[in-house]
Design an enzyme around this catalytic site. Structure first.
Site, PDB file in Angstrom:
ATOM      1  N   LYS A 288      25.174 -25.739 -63.494  1.00 13.21           N
ATOM      2  CA  LYS A 288      26.498 -26.232 -63.867  1.00 13.21           C
ATOM      3  C   LYS A 288      27.548 -25.757 -62.859  1.00 13.21           C
ATOM      4  O   LYS A 288      28.517 -26.455 -62.578  1.00 13.21           O
ATOM      5  CB  LYS A 288      26.892 -25.799 -65.287  1.00 13.21           C
ATOM      6  CG  LYS A 288      28.170 -26.538 -65.712  1.00 13.21           C
ATOM      7  CD  LYS A 288      28.640 -26.337 -67.119  1.00 13.21           C
ATOM      8  CE  LYS A 288      29.906 -27.189 -67.323  1.00 13.21           C
ATOM      9  NZ  LYS A 288      30.681 -26.787 -68.492  1.00 13.21           N
TER      10      LYS A 288
ATOM     11  N   ASN B 169      31.131 -27.009 -61.044  1.00 14.61           N
ATOM     12  CA  ASN B 169      32.381 -26.287 -61.317  1.00 14.61           C
ATOM     13  C   ASN B 169      32.997 -25.637 -60.079  1.00 14.61           C
ATOM     14  O   ASN B 169      34.216 -25.654 -59.908  1.00 14.61           O
ATOM     15  CB  ASN B 169      32.128 -25.186 -62.362  1.00 14.61           C
ATOM     16  CG  ASN B 169      32.241 -25.711 -63.781  1.00 14.61           C
ATOM     17  OD1 ASN B 169      32.893 -26.714 -64.033  1.00 14.61           O
ATOM     18  ND2 ASN B 169      31.604 -25.022 -64.716  1.00 14.61           N
TER      19      ASN B 169
ATOM     20  N   ASN C 283      31.775 -21.176 -69.522  1.00 14.01           N
ATOM     21  CA  ASN C 283      31.509 -21.353 -68.096  1.00 14.01           C
ATOM     22  C   ASN C 283      31.058 -20.054 -67.447  1.00 14.01           C
ATOM     23  O   ASN C 283      31.302 -18.978 -67.983  1.00 14.01           O
ATOM     24  CB  ASN C 283      32.782 -21.816 -67.379  1.00 14.01           C
ATOM     25  CG  ASN C 283      33.006 -23.308 -67.523  1.00 14.01           C
ATOM     26  OD1 ASN C 283      32.061 -24.084 -67.511  1.00 14.01           O
ATOM     27  ND2 ASN C 283      34.257 -23.705 -67.660  1.00 14.01           N
TER      28      ASN C 283
ATOM     29  N   GLY D 164      36.985 -18.442 -80.935  1.00 13.06           N
ATOM     30  CA  GLY D 164      37.576 -19.180 -79.820  1.00 13.06           C
ATOM     31  C   GLY D 164      37.619 -20.646 -80.199  1.00 13.06           C
ATOM     32  O   GLY D 164      36.878 -21.476 -79.670  1.00 13.06           O
ATOM     33  N   THR D 165      38.494 -20.932 -81.184  1.00 12.42           N
ATOM     34  CA  THR D 165      38.520 -22.297 -81.726  1.00 12.42           C
ATOM     35  C   THR D 165      39.527 -23.142 -80.953  1.00 12.42           C
ATOM     36  O   THR D 165      40.540 -23.574 -81.487  1.00 12.42           O
ATOM     37  CB  THR D 165      38.843 -22.256 -83.237  1.00 12.42           C
ATOM     38  OG1 THR D 165      38.068 -21.204 -83.846  1.00 12.42           O
ATOM     39  CG2 THR D 165      38.487 -23.564 -83.909  1.00 12.42           C
ATOM     40  N   GLY D 166      39.248 -23.323 -79.681  1.00 13.99           N
ATOM     41  CA  GLY D 166      40.079 -24.197 -78.858  1.00 13.99           C
ATOM     42  C   GLY D 166      39.435 -25.570 -78.805  1.00 13.99           C
ATOM     43  O   GLY D 166      38.928 -26.072 -79.809  1.00 13.99           O
TER      44      GLY D 166
ATOM     45  N   ASN E 156      36.690 -27.538 -59.837  1.00  9.73           N
ATOM     46  CA  ASN E 156      37.775 -26.846 -60.526  1.00  9.73           C
ATOM     47  C   ASN E 156      38.785 -26.254 -59.533  1.00  9.73           C
ATOM     48  O   ASN E 156      39.977 -26.556 -59.624  1.00  9.73           O
ATOM     49  CB  ASN E 156      37.205 -25.774 -61.471  1.00  9.73           C
ATOM     50  CG  ASN E 156      36.862 -26.346 -62.841  1.00  9.73           C
ATOM     51  OD1 ASN E 156      37.753 -26.646 -63.622  1.00  9.73           O
ATOM     52  ND2 ASN E 156      35.588 -26.517 -63.117  1.00  9.73           N
TER      53      ASN E 156
END
Lengths: 370, 370
Positions: free
Chosen positions: A247, A251, A165, A69-71, A255
């Site tokens: 967290k 969120n 998340n 998941g190389t975002g 969000n």
């Protein structure tokens, strides 16, 4: 720890700590005390360094890390680990050719840098022997089955780090890999993938990591040291699940409201008394669910999150960016999973339920019109 | 009653009633029993007509009616009253020249017609002697002060008819004109202003009117007869305030969700179990507020509204149309006023509160980007 430690010059370490201390003092990141603790521990590291107890690594082989998941998140933190001396490879799909050719360019408020992965693969099966760590930066979406995606490359000693998340997202992975260490990771960062091989780091960057579901972890300590060595504040918690709930306090309101309120940044969301009240009600619901689930949060967390966000530079949430770009949003990770916990424990969360249903409708509509 | 009655041929009256009965049976309008009652009373009128008891009006002068807010609602119902023989004038602002020249063209599922007002004025002060009725079709927005707008033309015998959404909207007008009769009006209609002097009537059209706050009213009966004479089903209620709450049971969920869900028609809003649950929760909140305010609604009203809406042709709400055209939405009339009543009586309405806050944010954003 699988090594990779590098001694940092005292001056740059201190400046790093000071500038971050200044930054946090100004901006009061949502979970401010975490930041302070992180800086305290970094100053402790500096003291140890002065006493000559922390030396350059003598480990013969730096850890092998595979980013899945190389975002934005995976690219940024993968790149930082490479800076710290780890042997970091990356799984890339749509960006494969660009990243092979040019790596990932990261424009960062902490200084621009280039992340050239040791290897770029389009599928985990191409990677070779299992890595020491898998760093998962995937979005949490129902259609993405993390365990299945990494299965081919998980060895008996591979640690799986989920920088994602949501609450209750670690358990499904832990169930598939009962003998592997799972580390939950939470990134307090404003970072965006702006194009193939391009990541923009706008603000913050702190990490909280911890063994799932709880407890000490040398591997987490080792990873944190790598991050701290390149000035990424990284705190190790012994209660990863509570950290996830904590967290979510931020969120769960910001969000969804950023999308449903018509495309708002954090400043606009706190501009009217009604919206502040709504934010507070949602945070209180998260606290009640967390408490019922056995992870009580300190009572001041709500006010701290509101005050902290008020002091932040106006910030566009990841959910709003996903929405604006016509991508699916992390509705289940941000609301759905928590609401299922609420129902299990008989906790009412009508504000969150309303946001959840509206977001599901919006998400469905986005998919239909794509 | 100030006359204007016209005898309708038996055949057209019966056909009108039958076709409407068929229509309502098919579509089950949200408040179905109202429709049935309306048709029953129309059949009663037909029976009276057969017995020769209902005659053409012998009144020397048909009623003078001034329409204020000549948009979709005002244009349509004003035009129908003109068809019924009333002397209907219209206050027009932006459409003044077009309506002066060509009148208002109404494309209607009940048959197209042209509404040529007796007079078109750009301000009520130009109208002359006070009318018998003022028909207010204005949107209910904080910036529109109905009482002030009509003050110059209200005479001692003028009846003020408020065909508008919302609860608690009649009281401010009644306070300014304590000696005038106020009639609350509720339009169950799908009608849109498509351009200057152009109105599109897509579906439904039933009216419920009644003296505010309650009781018998010859003037309401007279107005209803005018409407019924031109096949507009119009029921007179003795409990206008309860009728307003009853209409809100439909408006409070469907108008906001249509906007916040990403632009949805009624079918899309009832397509998932989650959204049906949300609709139901909001309807239940309206019922609880209405009950606390002394206007209990029958317990079956929630299920009736859901079933009825499911059977409707997919319908785009007025709030969604306003939103899409960048106009302010009736947020206070549809939610804000009811929530203030809720707070007054200590009734919790968290789902409505959430929708309200989100819509206010959206509305604010629309105004900023206009």
């Amino acid at each position: 720890m699988v090594g990779g430690r590098r001694e940092l010059p005292f001056r740059s370490c201190l400046l790093g700590a000071m500038s971050r201390l200044g930054k946090f003092a100004q901006t009061s990141l949502p979970i401010n005390d975490y930041a302070k603790r992180s800086i305290t521990s970094e100053l402790r590291v500096r003291a140890l360094m002065e006493r000559g107890k922390v030396l350059a690594s003598q480990s013969p082989s730096p850890p092998r890390i595979l980013v899945v998941g190389t975002g934005a998140i995976g690219g940024f933190y993968g790149g930082k680990l490479a800076q710290a001396g780890a042997r970091v490879s990356a799984v890339c799909r749509s960006d494969y050719k660009v990243v092979c050719a040019n790596g990932i360019h990261i424009n960062s408020v902490w200084g621009d840098f280039l992340f050239k992965p040791e290897r770029v693969v389009s599928d985990v099966s191409e990677y070779g022997p299992p890595p020491d760590y898998i760093l998962v930066g995937l979005k949490v979406l129902p259609e993405i089955e993390t365990a299945g995606m990494i299965k081919a490359v998980v060895g008996p000693d591979t640690v799986i780090v989920l920088v994602q998340n949501g609450v209750e997202i670690d358990q499904p992975v832990a169930r598939v890999f009962p003998d592997n260490e799972i580390i939950s990771g939470l990134a307090f960062i404003c970072v965006t993938r702006t194009g193939p091989g391009r990541v923009e780091h706008i603000d913050f960057g702190r990490l909280v990591i911890g063994r799932f579901p709880a407890g000490n972890s040398d591997r987490a300590e080792g990873l944190a040291e790598l991050f701290n060595n390149v000035n990424v504040p990284c705190e190790v918690t012994q209660d990863a699940v509570t950290a996830r709930w904590r967290k979510l306090v931020w969120n769960a309101p910001f969000n969804p409201i950023s999308v449903l309120g018509g495309g708002l940044d954090t400043k606009a969301m706190l501009d009217t008394p009604e919206s502040v009240t709504l934010v507070r009600r949602i945070m209180e619901e998260v606290c009640r669910i967390a408490e019922a689930a056995g992870h009580p949060l300190p009572s001041e967390v709500v006010q701290q999150n509101i005050d902290g966000t008020r002091k932040m530079e106006p910030y566009k949430t990841s959910m709003l960016i996903d929405f604006e770009e016509g991508r699916p949003m992390e509705v289940e990770a941000i609301l759905g999973d928590a609401l299922r916990v609420a129902r299990r424990h008989g906790v009412a969360a009508p504000h969150m339920e309303t946001l959840y249903t509206l977001l599901k409708l919006v998400d469905r509509r986005t998919l239909q019109t794509r």
